[in-house]
Design a protein around this motif. Structure first.
Motif, PDB file in Angstrom:
ATOM      1  N   SER A  15       0.764  -1.163   0.000  1.00  0.00           N
ATOM      2  CA  SER A  15       0.000   0.000   0.000  1.00  0.00           C
ATOM      3  C   SER A  15       0.805   1.225   0.000  1.00  0.00           C
ATOM      4  O   SER A  15       1.891   1.269   0.477  1.00  0.00           O
ATOM      5  CB  SER A  15      -0.772   0.007   1.237  1.00  0.00           C
ATOM      6  OG  SER A  15      -0.485   0.978   1.885  1.00  0.00           O
ATOM      7  N   VAL A  18      -1.649   2.884   4.484  1.00  0.00           N
ATOM      8  CA  VAL A  18      -2.565   2.072   5.262  1.00  0.00           C
ATOM      9  C   VAL A  18      -2.966   2.858   6.480  1.00  0.00           C
ATOM     10  O   VAL A  18      -2.155   3.469   7.107  1.00  0.00           O
ATOM     11  CB  VAL A  18      -1.921   0.758   5.709  1.00  0.00           C
ATOM     12  CG1 VAL A  18      -0.688   0.966   6.492  1.00  0.00           C
ATOM     13  CG2 VAL A  18      -2.902  -0.043   6.523  1.00  0.00           C
ATOM     14  N   LEU A  19      -4.218   2.847   6.783  1.00  0.00           N
ATOM     15  CA  LEU A  19      -4.710   3.636   7.873  1.00  0.00           C
ATOM     16  C   LEU A  19      -5.647   2.787   8.695  1.00  0.00           C
ATOM     17  O   LEU A  19      -6.546   2.163   8.182  1.00  0.00           O
ATOM     18  CB  LEU A  19      -5.386   4.873   7.326  1.00  0.00           C
ATOM     19  CG  LEU A  19      -4.398   5.600   6.422  1.00  0.00           C
ATOM     20  CD1 LEU A  19      -5.105   6.495   5.455  1.00  0.00           C
ATOM     21  CD2 LEU A  19      -3.401   6.343   7.215  1.00  0.00           C
ATOM     22  N   TYR A 229       0.365  -2.608   3.764  1.00  0.00           N
ATOM     23  CA  TYR A 229      -0.830  -2.807   4.591  1.00  0.00           C
ATOM     24  C   TYR A 229      -0.931  -4.234   5.125  1.00  0.00           C
ATOM     25  O   TYR A 229      -1.440  -4.466   6.224  1.00  0.00           O
ATOM     26  CB  TYR A 229      -2.080  -2.454   3.781  1.00  0.00           C
ATOM     27  CG  TYR A 229      -3.351  -3.028   4.352  1.00  0.00           C
ATOM     28  CD1 TYR A 229      -3.884  -2.540   5.545  1.00  0.00           C
ATOM     29  CD2 TYR A 229      -4.013  -4.068   3.711  1.00  0.00           C
ATOM     30  CE1 TYR A 229      -5.047  -3.077   6.083  1.00  0.00           C
ATOM     31  CE2 TYR A 229      -5.166  -4.607   4.240  1.00  0.00           C
ATOM     32  CZ  TYR A 229      -5.682  -4.114   5.421  1.00  0.00           C
ATOM     33  OH  TYR A 229      -6.834  -4.658   5.963  1.00  0.00           O
ATOM     34  N   ASN A 260      -5.817   8.717  10.445  1.00  0.00           N
ATOM     35  CA  ASN A 260      -5.424   8.731   9.034  1.00  0.00           C
ATOM     36  C   ASN A 260      -4.692   9.999   8.632  1.00  0.00           C
ATOM     37  O   ASN A 260      -3.695   9.961   7.916  1.00  0.00           O
ATOM     38  CB  ASN A 260      -6.673   8.614   8.149  1.00  0.00           C
ATOM     39  CG  ASN A 260      -7.311   7.248   8.232  1.00  0.00           C
ATOM     40  OD1 ASN A 260      -6.670   6.279   8.566  1.00  0.00           O
ATOM     41  ND2 ASN A 260      -8.587   7.182   7.918  1.00  0.00           N
ATOM     42  N   THR A 404     -10.358   3.195   0.650  1.00  0.00           N
ATOM     43  CA  THR A 404     -10.961   4.180   1.541  1.00  0.00           C
ATOM     44  C   THR A 404     -11.774   3.500   2.626  1.00  0.00           C
ATOM     45  O   THR A 404     -11.731   3.907   3.800  1.00  0.00           O
ATOM     46  CB  THR A 404     -11.850   5.136   0.737  1.00  0.00           C
ATOM     47  OG1 THR A 404     -11.073   5.730  -0.304  1.00  0.00           O
ATOM     48  CG2 THR A 404     -12.419   6.231   1.618  1.00  0.00           C
ATOM     49  N   ASN A 407      -9.424   2.036   5.245  1.00  0.00           N
ATOM     50  CA  ASN A 407      -8.773   3.134   5.961  1.00  0.00           C
ATOM     51  C   ASN A 407      -9.720   3.771   6.964  1.00  0.00           C
ATOM     52  O   ASN A 407      -9.357   4.016   8.116  1.00  0.00           O
ATOM     53  CB  ASN A 407      -8.307   4.200   4.966  1.00  0.00           C
ATOM     54  CG  ASN A 407      -7.117   3.761   4.146  1.00  0.00           C
ATOM     55  OD1 ASN A 407      -6.497   2.742   4.419  1.00  0.00           O
ATOM     56  ND2 ASN A 407      -6.804   4.524   3.116  1.00  0.00           N
ATOM     57  N   CYS A 408     -10.930   4.077   6.517  1.00  0.00           N
ATOM     58  CA  CYS A 408     -11.879   4.761   7.391  1.00  0.00           C
ATOM     59  C   CYS A 408     -12.392   3.850   8.488  1.00  0.00           C
ATOM     60  O   CYS A 408     -12.720   4.320   9.585  1.00  0.00           O
ATOM     61  CB  CYS A 408     -13.044   5.315   6.577  1.00  0.00           C
ATOM     62  SG  CYS A 408     -12.587   6.602   5.384  1.00  0.00           S
ATOM     63  N   ASP A 410     -10.658   1.530   9.936  1.00  0.00           N
ATOM     64  CA  ASP A 410      -9.593   1.072  10.812  1.00  0.00           C
ATOM     65  C   ASP A 410      -9.104   2.083  11.838  1.00  0.00           C
ATOM     66  O   ASP A 410      -8.328   1.717  12.707  1.00  0.00           O
ATOM     67  CB  ASP A 410      -8.402   0.606   9.970  1.00  0.00           C
ATOM     68  CG  ASP A 410      -8.520  -0.848   9.572  1.00  0.00           C
ATOM     69  OD1 ASP A 410      -9.494  -1.490   9.949  1.00  0.00           O
ATOM     70  OD2 ASP A 410      -7.611  -1.344   8.886  1.00  0.00           O
ATOM     71  N   GLN A 442      -8.008  11.633   2.902  1.00  0.00           N
ATOM     72  CA  GLN A 442      -8.553  11.083   4.152  1.00  0.00           C
ATOM     73  C   GLN A 442      -9.854  11.766   4.596  1.00  0.00           C
ATOM     74  O   GLN A 442     -10.512  11.301   5.522  1.00  0.00           O
ATOM     75  CB  GLN A 442      -7.511  11.203   5.277  1.00  0.00           C
ATOM     76  CG  GLN A 442      -6.094  10.824   4.898  1.00  0.00           C
ATOM     77  CD  GLN A 442      -6.015   9.553   4.086  1.00  0.00           C
ATOM     78  OE1 GLN A 442      -6.683   8.560   4.385  1.00  0.00           O
ATOM     79  NE2 GLN A 442      -5.190   9.572   3.038  1.00  0.00           N
ATOM     80  N   CYS A 445     -13.237  10.094   5.582  1.00  0.00           N
ATOM     81  CA  CYS A 445     -13.320   9.385   6.858  1.00  0.00           C
ATOM     82  C   CYS A 445     -13.999  10.221   7.937  1.00  0.00           C
ATOM     83  O   CYS A 445     -14.504   9.673   8.921  1.00  0.00           O
ATOM     84  CB  CYS A 445     -11.925   8.966   7.322  1.00  0.00           C
ATOM     85  SG  CYS A 445     -11.115   7.777   6.218  1.00  0.00           S
TER      86      CYS A 445
END
Length: 535
Positions: A15, A18-19, A229, A260, A404, A407-408, A410, A442, A445
């Motif tokens: 990745s 990674v978020l 990731y 993020n 997305t 990420n959102c 996590d 980001q 999110c």
């Protein structure tokens, strides 16, 4: 007007960003988890498809051994008898004798959103690893062939970012447009995909799926290599299922603690550092279009402006400044591509109108011959059957929405858009070409659906030894993240690769490959502080 790339969506080997999620304690796992059953394998490709493989760069001798299957996992692991998700799998059976076979080696290429199924389209690792393990790739839930999601108008957000005339001074009107596009994206995803599905897209559920997959493969314990990731998947697996862990290689380690927007700022710094390293190498060789390290950013800005004024057409697409920056950002992933990048930039600097052939070569090197780019300069997958839908037409749905969504899901993110504006303005100064796009990506999110929180601060104290690999010049996952993750995990040992590029294992770097191979095959852990010289 200062140019910025719109961020890097995903990665070919891992990745770009990674978020993850915030929480306090690890969820307790029910040892009576449902049995995913066994996998029924069948050849992935027909004879006709094998005959066509060389046309897209595939090796028929490798591809003919690939087997495909599926395994069903609960959509909601708290409701094991409810709806299920079919996970797509690909396996390349171990090539050695029955006595040589150790078990399965499960792989994740990163993203979030990259296809583990497509990862096996080309040969991987040394022959001794291929002989000892069934190589297994899987598409995580919501990705590719595992009920992959597509939602939202990513290009509307991209247009809102491009409309900002000064990324270092975002006006209230700019912010309002960015908010509107990000909120619309999040709302569209909730409506298109469904809040219930989006709420399960987090890595904590990918890890639960992975444990069911391990059982379905017939392995008592998991052997896993995760890139970018994928390192978070492996680290969280060690925390949640230590008794089911055999060996974990975490290459291109990610940050696991912060929101993020803060991680995006870290990544912007890493891309800038990689750009500076590229400039230094460029200046040390022939044909560099820059006059010096201090002048390079300004000269690159002028070069991008000239492209915008009269963009050459490459493969039926005008290559403007933002398009070139998208290619540059991906070329930074691979140090062996830097000489070709220098040649392309030199051609543009000399005469943008005559730079078409060099830009076409750069385009093909970046995205693959005759491939269309997916989102924001990220290459579309290649293979006999793309496991991720092709990139959208302008104004169409974002087919890499899994990036997305994970990420959102996590992380716990700020809901105040001022936080994003402040961070983006700082990033514009620290990383003028790469920073602001990474931050603004980001913003959806802030408006995302509620999801389960995964643990933070975990250390996996009961897991067996784990290997973490960090590359000093990694543009996508800063080396400091590898140091942090190896310190965080109680049983981790860090391998440092002193070169550049994103991830290190499996590229033929002898020092790295030998250490990792010995660990996977024999359980040998290298001495602490192993540092491998640049290739």
């Amino acid at each position: 007007m200062r140019k910025t790339v719109g961020g890097v969506r995903g990665s070919a080997l891992g990745s770009a960003l990674v978020l993850l999620v915030a929480g306090c304690t690890a969820p307790e796992e029910d040892t009576g988890a449902p049995d995913a059953g066994s996998v029924e394998w069948a050849p992935c490709l027909s004879e006709e498809e094998l005959d066509e493989a060389p046309e897209w760069g595939g090796d028929p001798d490798w591809l003919q051994d690939l087997e495909c299957g599926t395994v069903a996992v609960p959509l909601d692991h708290a409701d094991p008898d409810g709806s299920t998700v079919e996970l797509a799998l690909t396996r390349r059976p171990a090539g050695g004798s029955a006595g040589e076979r150790i078990g399965s080696l499960v792989l994740n290429p990163g993203g979030p959103g990259e296809s583990g199924v497509a990862m096996l389209d080309h040969p991987l690792f040394d022959e001794q690893i291929q002989d000892a393990f069934d190589l297994v790739g899987f598409d995580p839930r919501g990705v590719g062939e595992s009920e992959g999601i597509a939602c939202g108008d990513w290009y509307a957000m991209d247009e809102a970012r491009r409309a900002v005339t000064d990324p270092g001074d975002v006006t209230d009107a700019d912010l309002a447009a960015l908010e509107e596009s990000a909120r619309a994206y999040a709302d569209d995803c909730a409506e298109t995909v469904g809040e219930d599905f989006l709420a399960t897209m987090g890595t904590v559920n990918v890890v639960r799926d992975l444990d069911l997959l391990r059982g379905a493969l017939g392995d008592e314990q998991l052997t896993f290599v995760g890139f970018s990731y994928g390192t978070y998947i492996g680290a969280l697996y060690a925390e949640m299922f230590p008794e089911n862990t055999r060996a974990l290689v975490l290459d291109g380690a990610v940050e696991t603690e912060r929101p993020n927007v803060e991680v995006a700022a870290d990544q912007a710094d890493a891309f800038q550092a990689a750009w500076d390293l590229f400039v230094a190498e460029c200046l040390g060789g022939p044909g560099c279009p820059f006059s010096g390290s201090d002048a390079a950013d300004a000269e690159m800005g002028e070069l991008l402006d000239r492209l915008d004024a009269d963009p050459p057409v490459v493969r039926d697409m005008p290559v403007d400044g933002v398009t070139l920056l998208g290619m540059v950002s991906l070329q930074l992933y691979h140090e062996d591509a830097w000489a070709g990048l220098t040649e392309a930039l030199a051609a543009v600097a000399e005469d943008p109108a005559q730079a078409g052939p060099e830009l076409e070569r750069l385009y093909d090197d970046t995205y693959g011959q005759d491939e269309e780019p997916a989102q924001d300069g990220e290459p579309a997958p290649t293979g006999p059957e793309d496991s991720v839908a092709p990139g959208p037409e302008f104004g169409g749905p974002d087919t890499e929405a899994a990036l997305t969504a994970v990420n959102c899901a996590d992380r716990v993110d700020p809901t105040d858009p001022e936080v994003y504006r402040d961070t983006a303005q700082r990033a514009a100064g620290d990383s003028p070409f790469f920073g602001t796009g990474l931050v603004w990506e980001q913003l959806p999110c802030a408006y995302w659906v509620d999801t389960e929180e995964a643990p933070t601060g975990f250390s996996a104290p009961d897991a067996p030894p784990i290997l973490v690999i960090g590359t000093v010049g990694d543009p996508a996952t800063p080396y400091t993240w590898a140091e942090e993750l190896s310190d965080q995990l109680a049983t981790a040992t860090l391998i440092t690769y002193e070169g550049n590029g994103h991830t290190a294992y499996g590229y033929g770097m002898r020092c790295v490959d030998e250490a990792v191979d010995a660990y996977l095959l024999e359980g040998e852990v290298p001495e602490a502080g192993l540092s491998c010289p640049a290739w």
